[in-house]
Write a protein that holds these residues in place. Sequence first.
Motif, PDB file in Angstrom:
ATOM      1  N   ALA A  69       0.825  -1.223   0.000  1.00  0.00           N
ATOM      2  CA  ALA A  69       0.000   0.000   0.000  1.00  0.00           C
ATOM      3  C   ALA A  69       0.853   1.265   0.000  1.00  0.00           C
ATOM      4  CB  ALA A  69      -0.927   0.004   1.209  1.00  0.00           C
ATOM      5  N   LEU A  70       2.180   1.095   0.077  1.00  0.00           N
ATOM      6  CA  LEU A  70       3.071   2.264   0.005  1.00  0.00           C
ATOM      7  C   LEU A  70       3.463   2.438  -1.460  1.00  0.00           C
ATOM      8  CD1 LEU A  70       5.442   1.225   2.968  1.00  0.00           C
ATOM      9  CD2 LEU A  70       3.445   2.738   3.084  1.00  0.00           C
ATOM     10  N   PRO A  71       2.948   3.477  -2.136  1.00  0.00           N
ATOM     11  CA  PRO A  71       3.180   3.569  -3.582  1.00  0.00           C
ATOM     12  C   PRO A  71       4.674   3.573  -3.953  1.00  0.00           C
ATOM     13  CG  PRO A  71       1.449   5.081  -2.919  1.00  0.00           C
ATOM     14  CD  PRO A  71       2.017   4.515  -1.657  1.00  0.00           C
ATOM     15  N   HIS A  72       5.512   4.174  -3.129  1.00  0.00           N
ATOM     16  CA  HIS A  72       6.943   4.124  -3.417  1.00  0.00           C
ATOM     17  C   HIS A  72       7.689   3.444  -2.271  1.00  0.00           C
ATOM     18  CE1 HIS A  72       8.701   6.585  -6.959  1.00  0.00           C
ATOM     19  NE2 HIS A  72       7.925   5.605  -7.351  1.00  0.00           N
ATOM     20  N   ALA A  73       7.287   2.211  -1.997  1.00  0.00           N
ATOM     21  CA  ALA A  73       7.910   1.455  -0.912  1.00  0.00           C
ATOM     22  C   ALA A  73       9.384   1.210  -1.213  1.00  0.00           C
ATOM     23  CB  ALA A  73       7.195   0.121  -0.757  1.00  0.00           C
ATOM     24  N   ARG A  74      10.175   1.096  -0.159  1.00  0.00           N
ATOM     25  CA  ARG A  74      11.563   0.648  -0.275  1.00  0.00           C
ATOM     26  C   ARG A  74      11.574  -0.841   0.019  1.00  0.00           C
ATOM     27  NH1 ARG A  74      15.699   4.976   1.321  1.00  0.00           N
ATOM     28  NH2 ARG A  74      16.887   4.796  -0.603  1.00  0.00           N
ATOM     29  N   THR A  75      12.231  -1.604  -0.835  1.00  0.00           N
ATOM     30  CA  THR A  75      12.359  -3.039  -0.588  1.00  0.00           C
ATOM     31  C   THR A  75      12.975  -3.251   0.792  1.00  0.00           C
ATOM     32  OG1 THR A  75      12.661  -3.392  -2.927  1.00  0.00           O
ATOM     33  CG2 THR A  75      13.400  -5.160  -1.464  1.00  0.00           C
ATOM     34  N   SER A  76      12.364  -4.130   1.599  1.00  0.00           N
ATOM     35  CA  SER A  76      12.812  -4.276   2.992  1.00  0.00           C
ATOM     36  C   SER A  76      13.131  -5.738   3.312  1.00  0.00           C
ATOM     37  CB  SER A  76      11.720  -3.763   3.936  1.00  0.00           C
ATOM     38  OG  SER A  76      10.685  -4.739   4.064  1.00  0.00           O
ATOM     39  N   THR A  77      13.437  -5.982   4.579  1.00  0.00           N
ATOM     40  CA  THR A  77      13.721  -7.343   5.032  1.00  0.00           C
ATOM     41  C   THR A  77      12.435  -8.034   5.510  1.00  0.00           C
ATOM     42  OG1 THR A  77      14.253  -6.460   7.207  1.00  0.00           O
ATOM     43  CG2 THR A  77      16.105  -6.866   5.722  1.00  0.00           C
ATOM     44  N   ARG A  78      11.288  -7.426   5.251  1.00  0.00           N
ATOM     45  CA  ARG A  78      10.018  -8.049   5.668  1.00  0.00           C
ATOM     46  C   ARG A  78       9.854  -9.417   4.990  1.00  0.00           C
ATOM     47  NH1 ARG A  78       4.753  -8.924   4.422  1.00  0.00           N
ATOM     48  NH2 ARG A  78       3.284  -8.734   6.157  1.00  0.00           N
ATOM     49  N   VAL A  79       9.364 -10.366   5.782  1.00  0.00           N
ATOM     50  CA  VAL A  79       9.136 -11.720   5.274  1.00  0.00           C
ATOM     51  C   VAL A  79       7.758 -11.781   4.614  1.00  0.00           C
ATOM     52  CG1 VAL A  79       8.796 -14.129   5.991  1.00  0.00           C
ATOM     53  CG2 VAL A  79      10.684 -12.779   6.962  1.00  0.00           C
ATOM     54  N   ILE A  80       7.710 -12.384   3.427  1.00  0.00           N
ATOM     55  CA  ILE A  80       6.459 -12.457   2.657  1.00  0.00           C
ATOM     56  C   ILE A  80       5.550 -13.517   3.272  1.00  0.00           C
ATOM     57  CG2 ILE A  80       5.484 -12.965   0.374  1.00  0.00           C
ATOM     58  CD1 ILE A  80       8.364 -12.188  -0.727  1.00  0.00           C
ATOM     59  N   GLY A  81       4.291 -13.112   3.565  1.00  0.00           N
ATOM     60  CA  GLY A  81       3.338 -14.023   4.202  1.00  0.00           C
ATOM     61  C   GLY A  81       2.422 -14.697   3.184  1.00  0.00           C
ATOM     62  N   ARG A  82       1.767 -15.762   3.637  1.00  0.00           N
ATOM     63  CA  ARG A  82       0.878 -16.530   2.754  1.00  0.00           C
ATOM     64  C   ARG A  82      -0.349 -15.726   2.363  1.00  0.00           C
ATOM     65  NH1 ARG A  82       1.275 -21.558   1.661  1.00  0.00           N
ATOM     66  NH2 ARG A  82       2.693 -21.892   3.416  1.00  0.00           N
ATOM     67  N   GLY A  83      -0.675 -15.757   1.074  1.00  0.00           N
ATOM     68  CA  GLY A  83      -1.879 -15.085   0.600  1.00  0.00           C
ATOM     69  C   GLY A  83      -1.738 -13.574   0.467  1.00  0.00           C
ATOM     70  N   GLU A  84      -0.513 -13.071   0.576  1.00  0.00           N
ATOM     71  CA  GLU A  84      -0.320 -11.619   0.504  1.00  0.00           C
ATOM     72  C   GLU A  84      -0.082 -11.155  -0.936  1.00  0.00           C
ATOM     73  OE1 GLU A  84       1.663 -10.598   4.842  1.00  0.00           O
ATOM     74  OE2 GLU A  84       2.959 -10.656   3.073  1.00  0.00           O
ATOM     75  N   PHE A  85      -0.421  -9.881  -1.163  1.00  0.00           N
ATOM     76  CA  PHE A  85       0.006  -9.233  -2.401  1.00  0.00           C
ATOM     77  C   PHE A  85       1.520  -9.047  -2.372  1.00  0.00           C
ATOM     78  CE2 PHE A  85      -4.249  -6.983  -3.224  1.00  0.00           C
ATOM     79  CZ  PHE A  85      -4.519  -7.754  -4.341  1.00  0.00           C
ATOM     80  N   LEU A  86       2.141  -9.165  -3.539  1.00  0.00           N
ATOM     81  CA  LEU A  86       3.548  -8.794  -3.695  1.00  0.00           C
ATOM     82  C   LEU A  86       3.618  -7.875  -4.903  1.00  0.00           C
ATOM     83  CD1 LEU A  86       6.361  -9.404  -2.443  1.00  0.00           C
ATOM     84  CD2 LEU A  86       6.703 -11.015  -4.325  1.00  0.00           C
ATOM     85  N   LEU A  87       3.986  -6.619  -4.648  1.00  0.00           N
ATOM     86  CA  LEU A  87       4.063  -5.611  -5.713  1.00  0.00           C
ATOM     87  C   LEU A  87       5.524  -5.459  -6.130  1.00  0.00           C
ATOM     88  CD1 LEU A  87       2.209  -2.200  -5.798  1.00  0.00           C
ATOM     89  CD2 LEU A  87       4.642  -2.329  -6.351  1.00  0.00           C
ATOM     90  N   ILE A  88       5.760  -5.608  -7.443  1.00  0.00           N
ATOM     91  CA  ILE A  88       7.133  -5.539  -7.966  1.00  0.00           C
ATOM     92  C   ILE A  88       7.183  -4.457  -9.044  1.00  0.00           C
ATOM     93  CG2 ILE A  88       8.978  -6.816  -9.122  1.00  0.00           C
ATOM     94  CD1 ILE A  88       7.725  -9.401  -8.010  1.00  0.00           C
ATOM     95  N   ASP A  89       7.926  -3.385  -8.783  1.00  0.00           N
ATOM     96  CA  ASP A  89       8.072  -2.270  -9.732  1.00  0.00           C
ATOM     97  C   ASP A  89       9.546  -2.200 -10.092  1.00  0.00           C
ATOM     98  OD1 ASP A  89       8.024   0.069 -11.186  1.00  0.00           O
ATOM     99  OD2 ASP A  89       6.951   1.229  -9.671  1.00  0.00           O
ATOM    100  N   TYR A  90       9.869  -2.378 -11.360  1.00  0.00           N
ATOM    101  CA  TYR A  90      11.262  -2.584 -11.742  1.00  0.00           C
ATOM    102  C   TYR A  90      11.418  -2.266 -13.223  1.00  0.00           C
ATOM    103  CZ  TYR A  90       9.979  -6.716 -14.385  1.00  0.00           C
ATOM    104  OH  TYR A  90       9.437  -7.535 -15.346  1.00  0.00           O
ATOM    105  N   GLY A  91      12.652  -2.356 -13.716  1.00  0.00           N
ATOM    106  CA  GLY A  91      12.861  -2.107 -15.138  1.00  0.00           C
ATOM    107  C   GLY A  91      14.252  -2.517 -15.554  1.00  0.00           C
ATOM    108  N   ALA A  92      14.530  -2.316 -16.837  1.00  0.00           N
ATOM    109  CA  ALA A  92      15.847  -2.637 -17.385  1.00  0.00           C
ATOM    110  C   ALA A  92      16.327  -1.433 -18.186  1.00  0.00           C
ATOM    111  CB  ALA A  92      15.759  -3.874 -18.275  1.00  0.00           C
ATOM    112  N   ILE A  93      17.630  -1.428 -18.506  1.00  0.00           N
ATOM    113  CA  ILE A  93      18.196  -0.374 -19.353  1.00  0.00           C
ATOM    114  C   ILE A  93      18.932  -1.036 -20.512  1.00  0.00           C
ATOM    115  CG2 ILE A  93      19.720   1.634 -19.471  1.00  0.00           C
ATOM    116  CD1 ILE A  93      19.392   2.019 -16.490  1.00  0.00           C
ATOM    117  N   VAL A  94      18.552  -0.653 -21.730  1.00  0.00           N
ATOM    118  CA  VAL A  94      19.211  -1.146 -22.942  1.00  0.00           C
ATOM    119  C   VAL A  94      19.611   0.061 -23.794  1.00  0.00           C
ATOM    120  CG1 VAL A  94      18.883  -2.431 -25.094  1.00  0.00           C
ATOM    121  CG2 VAL A  94      17.986  -3.358 -22.948  1.00  0.00           C
ATOM    122  N   ASP A  95      20.879   0.123 -24.194  1.00  0.00           N
ATOM    123  CA  ASP A  95      21.397   1.271 -24.957  1.00  0.00           C
ATOM    124  C   ASP A  95      21.054   2.601 -24.290  1.00  0.00           C
ATOM    125  OD1 ASP A  95      22.465  -0.439 -26.823  1.00  0.00           O
ATOM    126  OD2 ASP A  95      20.736  -0.324 -28.171  1.00  0.00           O
ATOM    127  N   GLY A  96      21.009   2.602 -22.972  1.00  0.00           N
ATOM    128  CA  GLY A  96      20.738   3.834 -22.235  1.00  0.00           C
ATOM    129  C   GLY A  96      19.264   4.097 -21.984  1.00  0.00           C
TER     130      GLY A  96
END
Length: 360
Positions: free
Chosen positions: A198-225
Amino acid sequence: MADRRGARQEAVRAALVSEGLEALVVTHLPNIRWLTGFTGSAGLVLLTPSNTLLLTDFRYATQAPQEAGAAAEVVIERASIWNRLTKELDRRAPASLGFEAQVTTVREHERLEAACRGRLRGTIDLVEHYRQVKDPEEVAAIRSAAALAHEALAEVLPTIRVGERELDVATRLEGALRSRGSEWHPFETIVASGPRSALPHARTSTRVIGRGEFLLIDYGAIVDGYCSDITRTVVVGAPADERQQRIYGLVADAQRRAREGVRAGMPGCDADALARTGIGEAGYGEAFGHSLGHGIGLEVHEAPRLASTADQPLPAGAVVTIEPGIYLPSWGGVRLEDDVWLRPDGPELLSDGRTELIVI
Ligand code: ZN
Ligand code: ZN
């Protein structure tokens, strides 16, 4: 591959003429890269009516001339590139000099003012304006960056387990991105589980992922800049419950409506409204508190903006993200983000648009 750098420099020169400026100092590194091809971490460009001068230091003595080729006259300065710029300005004495007010520090401004007293004028997003419209090579690079990102996530998703930490998932994902050739991460990878989604710009943390929870992954790659920027939200370890399905469905519908309905020429606020209406009617308008999207390219956040306050038309040729979300504090959130190329005849997805709810 067509070399667009000369045409880009000419476009900026024409803009300078219409602004009543003779020359421009470019200090923002993505702008320097776009104009000259130089990818180093330190440099300045002085754009005059007849010349493009790239000033950089000893570390780039080999790299800068190789990258710039005929697109710029390269000067390697062993002491200070700012002192060298002052000398060049003394010698050329432009009648007026623009600088990039959106990125110039007070210290840099003082130096320019000392060199060009009374002839200095701030510009805002002058080069950025032209960077909005992508040429075919730039679109191809973003498309590759999106494909690479999807491949990396497809490898990592089936390995995610209840009981491991967000950080462990981010580490594997970043490793998969790098091993496939991503030049770097366009931003800090976000892996947010359970209530932290629910934190739109969460920082990845050491929190342990629980059963039945949402996991939000916001990421990307860089190619030729060039960056891709993608968000997927999945459920881990158990089928999605009714509320999760409902919230997810609202975001997925809004995202599809926006990515199919967005058009070049539409004001950024109208694009934003495409996703906001359905979420608002369902009673979650307050829970979608950020704008719909942003341009991507050499930077992960660049013009144009898709926001309720953006009244400028979206230019044909821009590549933008479409990323609505619903965030319910202490419960969780869903965001889905894809990358869309605004062709004159309609939008084209550059990322895979696979937004069906996945349970791992
Ligand atoms: Zn993102
Ligand atoms: Zn984004």
